[in-house]
Design a protein around this motif. Structure first.
Motif: not given
Length: 536
Positions: A292-301, A306-324
């Motif tokens: 089913g793919g990664l999901g119509q909306r999904h979070i990719l870290v 060192f970034n976390a991103r939200i994708f909607d319908d394959g488009k980047l809609t939000f991103e922020t820096r991360s610490v791991i």
């Protein structure tokens, strides 16, 4: 006759007896040497045996029909392209298969070849769709991802129900990322074939205004890599500064336009090593090639980025820096996928057992008042007084939990985002904001800290409320620990890519901070994956 031969013969007889070839009267189909060979060769694999039994042990590759011809032609064509996918081409060896086809002299030989082609097809199809390494955890224990393996029937039934070329062509990940990585691989192979990027830049530090042989070497390398237009300048001028800045941006470095130690290390990395990163990234893309793919909306870290991103319908809609997680093996962030189903505003921090016994218990043994910002809690949730000695407890016998109540200094900050999993990994806020300005951000015990957790929450809540900020802030101001369910759970993918691409097709590279890609490459190389026709 040996006992093993007898058993094998018995298995073949049983297979033939349950097939449409079994004697059923005057019109029964005769069991030929071909059928006998097929039955013998599939008797060790129940799923392949079931497939051939259902079709009366008739061929799908070696028959004389147009459909058989199309299938074997499509297979040979696909095998010849294995190297383009970063697969071990020698493992499938299309030329050897063609030679074996030409050498068939009997119906029995043809039956043996039939099964060999099926086994080869299944091996190739699985490698192409879900990876050469079917259990990455054997390579690195922190790669706890569940590979989306398919059943044998999926590949055999799919081949028979679709045009062969179409089915084989759809096995590789059908994502823009995979296609762009294939393009990056082709470009790097072309670079290597034409001599690479030239001489390396001498160590040191080069900055605007500098001149000399080192600057010339830097200039030439940047030109060869495509970051700088051709120029004869011997001075570290504005064009070189801008080229260095662009290079730094594409490699996750501090963007200051100065070619210092870490920047020069990345500039001097060979195209062969970059190609390894791309091939490993393609393998990793196959590991998440889900039906089913990664999901119509999904979070990719991406841990290395060192970034976390939200994708909607394959488009980047939000991103922020991360610490791991830290580079120490017991603190590294694992790789896996799960579903985020709720967030907790004003969370308490329940200290993981490993931290309690590894870090806090030694302090409590020496001083019962140590780590006073944490409550010590018994199995019934009651706070345990500090007016006692903890020296009698060991790592195994310490019977208490530890908790930090909500507040501005809470280790989880003001919100945590939960995708419940057995690894106790989640995304969360943190009071340690200064860490987000660092180039390499490996400081946690494994969880992922977010630089903009409130905005991250607003982005998630926007799908279920008209005023996500107002909703979030009202719960935050209450000071009360509050669980907020997501109406539609969001897939979360913790990945590790030292090579990845942007939507515009630019290839980005990151450092192998945990050393995982080096070990994956070694495993791929051992399986037969090659660079430039030479095993590295």
């Amino acid at each position: 006759m040996t006992h093993r031969t007898f058993l094998r013969g018995a298995a073949v007889i049983a297979l033939l007896a349950t097939s449409t070839l079994a004697p059923q009267g005057a019109g029964a189909v005769q069991v030929t040497a071909f059928h006998q060979a097929v039955a013998e060769n599939v008797s060790g694999d129940d799923q392949i045996a079931a497939f051939y039994r259902e079709r009366g042990f008739e061929p799908i590759w070696t028959g004389g029909t147009q459909a058989d011809l199309e299938r074997r032609t499509a297979l040979i064509e696909a095998l010849s392209m294995a190297g383009h996918h970063g697969l071990p081409a020698s493992k499938y060896n299309a030329e050897a298969i063609l030679s074996r086809m030409a050498s068939v002299r009997s119906a029995y030989d043809r039956g043996s070849l039939e099964v060999a082609l099926t086994e080869l097809y299944l091996d190739f199809a699985r490698d192409l769709q879900t990876g050469v390494i079917d259990n990455p955890r054997r390579v690195r224990a922190e790669i706890v991802r569940e590979i989306p393996l398919r059943e044998t029937s999926y590949y055999l039934d799919g081949l028979m129900s679709d045009t062969p070329r179409a089915f084989l062509g759809a096995l590789a990940p059908q994502t823009p990322e995979y296609a762009r990585l294939m393009g990056a691989k082709l470009r790097l192979e072309n670079t290597i074939a034409h001599g690479g990027w030239g001489v390396t830049v001498p160590s040191g530090k080069f900055e605007p205004g500098d001149t000399g042989a080192g600057v010339v070497a830097l200039r030439d390398r940047l030109i060869a890599m495509g970051y700088l237009d051709r120029t004869v300048t011997a001075r570290y001028d504005a064009s070189i500064t801008e080229a260095v800045r662009l290079f730094q941006e594409n490699h996750g470095l501090e963007v200051d336009g100065i070619a210092g130690g870490s920047t020069l290390d990345q500039i001097n990395t060979t195209p062969q090593d970059r190609l390894k990163s791309v091939i490993v990234a393609m393998e990793r893309e196959r590991w998440i090639n889900m039906p089913g793919g990664l999901g119509q909306r999904h979070i990719l870290v991406n841990l290395t980025d060192f970034n976390a991103r939200i994708f909607d319908d394959g488009k980047l809609t939000f991103e922020t820096r991360s610490v791991i997680g830290h580079q120490e093996r017991d603190r590294q962030t694992p790789e896996f996928s799960d579903e985020m189903d709720h967030m907790v505003i004003n969370p308490s921090w329940f200290v993981p057992r490993s931290i309690i016994v590894g870090e806090y218990l030694p302090k409590l043994r020496n001083n019962p008042g140590a780590v006073s910002h944490l409550e010590i809690v018994d199995s019934r949730g009651r706070v345990v007084g500090r007016n006692q000695s903890f020296a009698r407890f060991t790592e195994r016998s310490f019977p208490f939990s530890m908790r930090q109540r909500p507040g501005p200094n809470n280790a989880l900050g003001s919100v945590k985002f939960m995708f419940p999993n057995k690894y106790n990994i989640y995304l969360h806020d943190t009071p340690a904001k200064s860490l987000f300005s660092h180039e390499v951000r490996t400081y946690s015990h494994g969880c992922v800290r977010l630089n903009d957790p409130h905005d991250f929450a607003y982005a998630l809540l926007a799908a279920q409320t008209s005023d996500p900020e107002g909703f979030f802030q009202s719960r935050l101001r209450s000071g009360t620990e509050t669980r907020v369910n997501l109406d539609n759970p969001v897939p979360v993918h913790l990945i590790y890519r030292t090579a990845f691409t942007t939507a515009k097709g630019h290839t980005q590279f990151r450092r192998d901070i945990y050393g995982r890609d080096a070990e994956i490459w070694d495993a791929l190389s051992a399986a037969g994956v090659e660079i430039g026709g030479v095993r590295s």
